[in-house]
Design a protein around this motif. Structure first.
Motif, PDB file in Angstrom:
ATOM      1  N   THR A   1       0.849  -1.052  -0.028  1.00  0.00           N
ATOM      2  CA  THR A   1       0.058   0.122  -0.081  1.00  0.00           C
ATOM      3  C   THR A   1       0.792   1.141  -0.081  1.00  0.00           C
ATOM      4  O   THR A   1       1.857   1.200   0.608  1.00  0.00           O
ATOM      5  CB  THR A   1      -1.071  -0.024   1.120  1.00  0.00           C
ATOM      6  N   VAL A   2       0.529   2.271  -0.754  1.00  0.00           N
ATOM      7  CA  VAL A   2       1.231   3.501  -0.920  1.00  0.00           C
ATOM      8  C   VAL A   2       0.343   4.601  -0.487  1.00  0.00           C
ATOM      9  O   VAL A   2      -0.651   4.678  -0.960  1.00  0.00           O
ATOM     10  CB  VAL A   2       1.772   3.686  -2.237  1.00  0.00           C
ATOM     11  N   SER A   3       1.046   5.431   0.381  1.00  0.00           N
ATOM     12  CA  SER A   3       0.578   6.797   0.902  1.00  0.00           C
ATOM     13  C   SER A   3       1.460   7.894   0.207  1.00  0.00           C
ATOM     14  O   SER A   3       2.717   7.731   0.401  1.00  0.00           O
ATOM     15  CB  SER A   3       0.200   6.817   2.106  1.00  0.00           C
ATOM     16  N   GLY A   4       0.787   8.938   0.085  1.00  0.00           N
ATOM     17  CA  GLY A   4       1.671  10.053  -0.504  1.00  0.00           C
ATOM     18  C   GLY A   4       2.157  10.314  -1.772  1.00  0.00           C
ATOM     19  O   GLY A   4       2.977  11.054  -2.092  1.00  0.00           O
TER      20      GLY A   4
ATOM     21  N   GLU B   1       4.210  -1.210   3.652  1.00  0.00           N
ATOM     22  CA  GLU B   1       3.654   0.131   3.610  1.00  0.00           C
ATOM     23  C   GLU B   1       4.825   0.884   3.014  1.00  0.00           C
ATOM     24  O   GLU B   1       5.856   1.100   3.588  1.00  0.00           O
ATOM     25  CB  GLU B   1       3.211   0.574   4.683  1.00  0.00           C
TER      26      GLU B   1
ATOM     27  N   THR C   1       6.805   0.929  -7.079  1.00  0.00           N
ATOM     28  CA  THR C   1       5.780   1.812  -6.384  1.00  0.00           C
ATOM     29  C   THR C   1       6.030   3.447  -6.506  1.00  0.00           C
ATOM     30  O   THR C   1       5.317   4.229  -6.264  1.00  0.00           O
ATOM     31  CB  THR C   1       5.683   1.822  -4.675  1.00  0.00           C
TER      32      THR C   1
ATOM     33  N   SER D   1       5.519   5.115   2.808  1.00  0.00           N
ATOM     34  CA  SER D   1       4.825   6.353   2.974  1.00  0.00           C
ATOM     35  C   SER D   1       5.825   7.469   2.448  1.00  0.00           C
ATOM     36  O   SER D   1       7.208   7.493   2.689  1.00  0.00           O
ATOM     37  CB  SER D   1       4.528   6.669   4.505  1.00  0.00           C
TER      38      SER D   1
ATOM     39  N   ASP E   1       0.624  11.464  -4.449  1.00  0.00           N
ATOM     40  CA  ASP E   1       0.502  12.710  -4.732  1.00  0.00           C
ATOM     41  C   ASP E   1       1.629  13.744  -4.739  1.00  0.00           C
ATOM     42  O   ASP E   1       1.421  15.015  -5.198  1.00  0.00           O
ATOM     43  CB  ASP E   1      -0.857  13.115  -4.511  1.00  0.00           C
ATOM     44  N   ARG E   2       2.416  13.347  -3.631  1.00  0.00           N
ATOM     45  CA  ARG E   2       3.549  14.397  -3.345  1.00  0.00           C
ATOM     46  C   ARG E   2       4.476  14.505  -4.296  1.00  0.00           C
ATOM     47  O   ARG E   2       5.444  15.370  -4.166  1.00  0.00           O
ATOM     48  CB  ARG E   2       4.000  14.150  -1.905  1.00  0.00           C
TER      49      ARG E   2
END
Length: 232
Positions: free
Chosen positions: A54-57, A199, A85, A201, A59-60
């Motif tokens: 799972t990848v978060s951020g 994960e 990723t 991040s 959009d940065r």
């Protein structure tokens, strides 16, 4: 049992893609063909071992902006996870010991990735200078500022190389924290563990402070290390 079968299949995939990537790297000096094959290899690793990411951020990430990515280094699984990723035109900086691996290491030698040798200060400086030129030429660079894999899963003290590159190339620093790759393949294990979760991040870009020199590099290094520890 699954890990053993996955390992055999992954070795076959690695050999095939490594052989293909050698002429791809030599014929396409932009590095894009090699990077595409490296991402196929990375996604094959995740698929065969049943690793859910799972990848978060994401959009940065701002493509086209001079960028140095820095990530914590928990295991060799970090490499395929990052390549699979992080959606940027990245060039990994890797230790020259990896080039001694038959076939895969040979492909690394002709790749657009950056190979860091610690045999002498001159060779290390040459690798850092090449990373700066790479950024000036439009690609992003990713380094593991700890310099080696962690023994216990925790972030280790950083080294200055990544931050010297960022200052020399006037690039923002984007921190990436990986969670779960230590469980996939710790230093004490010979085979990746199947069916695990990871994960990724991606943090907020860190702007460069004013000034240049060793003290500024250390200031930037400490700021980034604190940010990544907070992300953990």
């Amino acid at each position: 049992m699954r890990s053993s079968i996955a390992t055999v299949l992954f070795l076959i995939v690695t050999i095939i893609l490594s052989i293909i990537s050698i002429p791809a790297a030599l014929l396409d000096r932009s590095g894009r063909s090699y990077l595409w094959l490296a991402r196929v290899w990375s996604k094959s690793f995740l698929f065969l071992y049943g690793i859910k990411v799972t990848v978060s951020g994401a959009d940065r990430i701002r493509r086209g902006i001079p960028t140095v990515y820095v990530a914590n280094h928990s295991s060799y699984a970090d490499i395929p996870v990052i390549l699979a990723t992080v959606p940027d035109d990245i060039r990994l900086m890797l230790r020259d010991s990896l080039t001694r691996i038959p076939i895969w290491g040979w492909a690394l030698l002709v790749s657009p990735f950056l190979i860091l040798s610690r045999e002498s200060a001159a060779k290390a400086k040459a690798a850092l200078d090449k990373a700066t030129r790479t950024i000036h030429n439009g690609a992003a660079v990713l380094l593991f500022p700890e310099g080696t894999r962690t023994h216990d899963g925790n972030i280790q003290p950083f080294k200055r190389g990544a931050f010297k590159i960022a200052l020399d190339s006037e690039a923002v620093i984007v921190p990436i924290v990986l969670k779960g790759t230590f469980e996939v393949l710790p230093r004490s294990s010979r085979l990746p563990k199947s069916g695990t979760s990871v994960e990724v991040s991606i943090g907020t870009a860190i702007q460069l402070p004013e000034g240049r020199g060793r003290n500024i590099e250390i200031e930037l290094m400490k700021q980034t290390e604190e940010a990544m520890r907070a992300m953990v």
